[in-house]
Design a protein around this motif. Structure first.
Motif, short mmCIF file in Angstrom:
data_model
loop_
_atom_site.label_atom_id
_atom_site.label_comp_id
_atom_site.label_asym_id
_atom_site.label_seq_id
_atom_site.Cartn_x
_atom_site.Cartn_y
_atom_site.Cartn_z
N GLN A 17 0.84 -1.20 0.00
CA GLN A 17 0.00 0.00 0.00
C GLN A 17 0.87 1.25 0.00
O GLN A 17 2.10 1.17 0.14
N GLY A 18 0.23 2.38 -0.17
CA GLY A 18 0.91 3.66 -0.02
C GLY A 18 2.07 3.88 -0.97
O GLY A 18 2.03 3.51 -2.15
N ILE A 19 3.14 4.46 -0.43
CA ILE A 19 4.30 4.81 -1.25
C ILE A 19 4.96 3.57 -1.84
O ILE A 19 5.37 3.57 -3.00
N GLY A 176 7.28 14.88 3.25
CA GLY A 176 6.34 15.46 4.19
C GLY A 176 5.15 14.53 4.32
O GLY A 176 5.28 13.31 4.18
N THR A 177 3.98 15.07 4.57
CA THR A 177 2.80 14.22 4.78
C THR A 177 2.24 13.73 3.45
O THR A 177 2.00 14.52 2.54
N VAL A 178 2.03 12.43 3.36
CA VAL A 178 1.57 11.80 2.13
C VAL A 178 0.23 11.13 2.41
O VAL A 178 0.03 10.50 3.46
N GLU A 179 -0.68 11.24 1.48
CA GLU A 179 -2.03 10.68 1.65
C GLU A 179 -2.00 9.18 1.41
O GLU A 179 -2.14 8.70 0.28
N THR A 180 -1.81 8.42 2.48
CA THR A 180 -1.69 6.96 2.43
C THR A 180 -2.59 6.34 3.48
O THR A 180 -3.08 7.03 4.37
N PRO A 181 -2.79 5.02 3.42
CA PRO A 181 -3.54 4.36 4.50
C PRO A 181 -2.92 4.58 5.87
O PRO A 181 -3.62 4.69 6.87
N SER A 182 -1.60 4.64 5.94
CA SER A 182 -0.93 4.91 7.21
C SER A 182 -1.32 6.28 7.75
O SER A 182 -1.56 6.46 8.95
N VAL A 205 -3.36 19.06 6.76
CA VAL A 205 -3.24 19.86 5.53
C VAL A 205 -2.74 21.26 5.84
O VAL A 205 -1.94 21.83 5.08
N ALA A 206 -3.18 21.82 6.96
CA ALA A 206 -2.84 23.20 7.31
C ALA A 206 -1.35 23.42 7.47
O ALA A 206 -0.84 24.52 7.21
N ARG A 207 -0.61 22.40 7.87
CA ARG A 207 0.82 22.58 8.08
C ARG A 207 1.62 22.46 6.78
O ARG A 207 2.83 22.69 6.77
N GLN A 208 0.95 22.10 5.69
CA GLN A 208 1.62 21.99 4.39
C GLN A 208 1.56 23.34 3.68
O GLN A 208 0.48 23.88 3.44
N ALA A 209 2.71 23.87 3.31
CA ALA A 209 2.77 25.19 2.68
C ALA A 209 1.97 25.24 1.38
O ALA A 209 1.40 26.28 1.03
N MET A 210 1.90 24.13 0.67
CA MET A 210 1.15 24.10 -0.59
C MET A 210 -0.35 23.94 -0.37
O MET A 210 -1.12 23.99 -1.33
N GLY A 211 -0.76 23.71 0.87
CA GLY A 211 -2.17 23.57 1.16
C GLY A 211 -2.77 22.24 0.76
O GLY A 211 -3.99 22.10 0.63
#
Length: 247
Positions: A17-19, A176-182, A205-211
């Motif tokens: 799963q994920g990455i 950084g934060t990746v949208e994965t099952p984890s 999401v708020a802590r990601q500069a790209m939003g």
């Protein structure tokens, strides 16, 4: 550009799963002969045209056997890991031991198994999974995770220095934060404190500069680059891919 990994044999852990899964798929699409492994064999279903194998990377003998029998490998992506939520005050001995066993020691053992064949052939690329929440940036409630992922950066650079003259490159990723099952599991764990699932997601999401969060496929593109000959002059690096989180 297609065929960037044509003719290369690649090992991937945590490919269910994920990455890890995204990397295995994209590497295969780029021509690699991929051995995709995961502790949960069921999660490997659907990886069409990819060789799969159940593997617990915490089992030293099984890990060594999978790599020596399945190789030699031109590239290796060590992706297996776990994110504990704790601080220096709340971290337990068991959490510390497990985090370092999975997040760091298993990568050492994988490299130890793969390097002899790579050195004999005079080529190879090893890619380890670290995190932006490591020696690069402190993150709240990530004490042992950050410590173990910082260890990945250190051993990546040390290993790279040891084998650079043998034609082997060793790099690591610091996402950084990746949208994965984890990540979804961490959202659920924070939901009560945040006031609900949506609020917990919004906080990440708020802590990601790209939003926004990264998609696994975006991280996989960097993994392909590091595994390919395009990155032939690159070794010993912790490559940050974090949407501006560490700015």
């Amino acid at each position: 550009m297609a065929g960037r990994l044509q003719g290369k044999r690649v090992f991937v852990s945590a490919a269910g799963q994920g990455i890890g899964r995204a990397a295995a798929i994209l590497m295969a699409q780029e021509g690699a002969d991929v051995l995709a492994t995961d502790r949960d064999v069921a999660k490997l279903r659907g990886l069409e045209g990819i060789e799969t194998q159940g593997l617990d990377v915490l089992d030293d003998a099984a890990l060594r056997d999978a790599i020596t029998r399945g190789g030699p490998f031109d590239a290796m992506f060590n992706c297996a890991g776990f994110v504990h939520q704790n601080t220096a005050l709340t971290c337990t001995d068991d959490e510390w031991d497990f985090a370092f066993a999975l997040n760091a020691r298993s990568m050492w053992k994988a490299m130890q198994a793969a390097l002899p064949a790579m050195i004999e052939r005079g080529r190879g690329s090893i890619i380890n999974m670290s995190s932006a929440a490591s020696s690069i940036k402190g993150a709240p409630n990530r004490f042992v995770y950050g410590a173990s992922k910082a260890a990945v950066v250190g051993m990546t650079r040390a290993a790279a220095a040891d084998v650079v003259k043998q034609g082997i490159r060793v790099n690591c990723l610091a996402p950084g934060t990746v949208e994965t099952p984890s990540w979804e599991e961490r959202v659920a764990a924070n939901a009560e404190e945040a006031g609900g699932m949506e609020q917990a997601r919004a906080a990440f999401v708020a802590r990601q500069a790209m939003g926004r969060l990264a998609r696994p496929e975006e991280i996989a593109s960097l993994i392909v680059y590091l595994a390919s000959d395009e990155s032939a002059f690159m070794t010993g690096q912790a490559v940050v891919i974090d949407g501006g989180w560490t700015l």
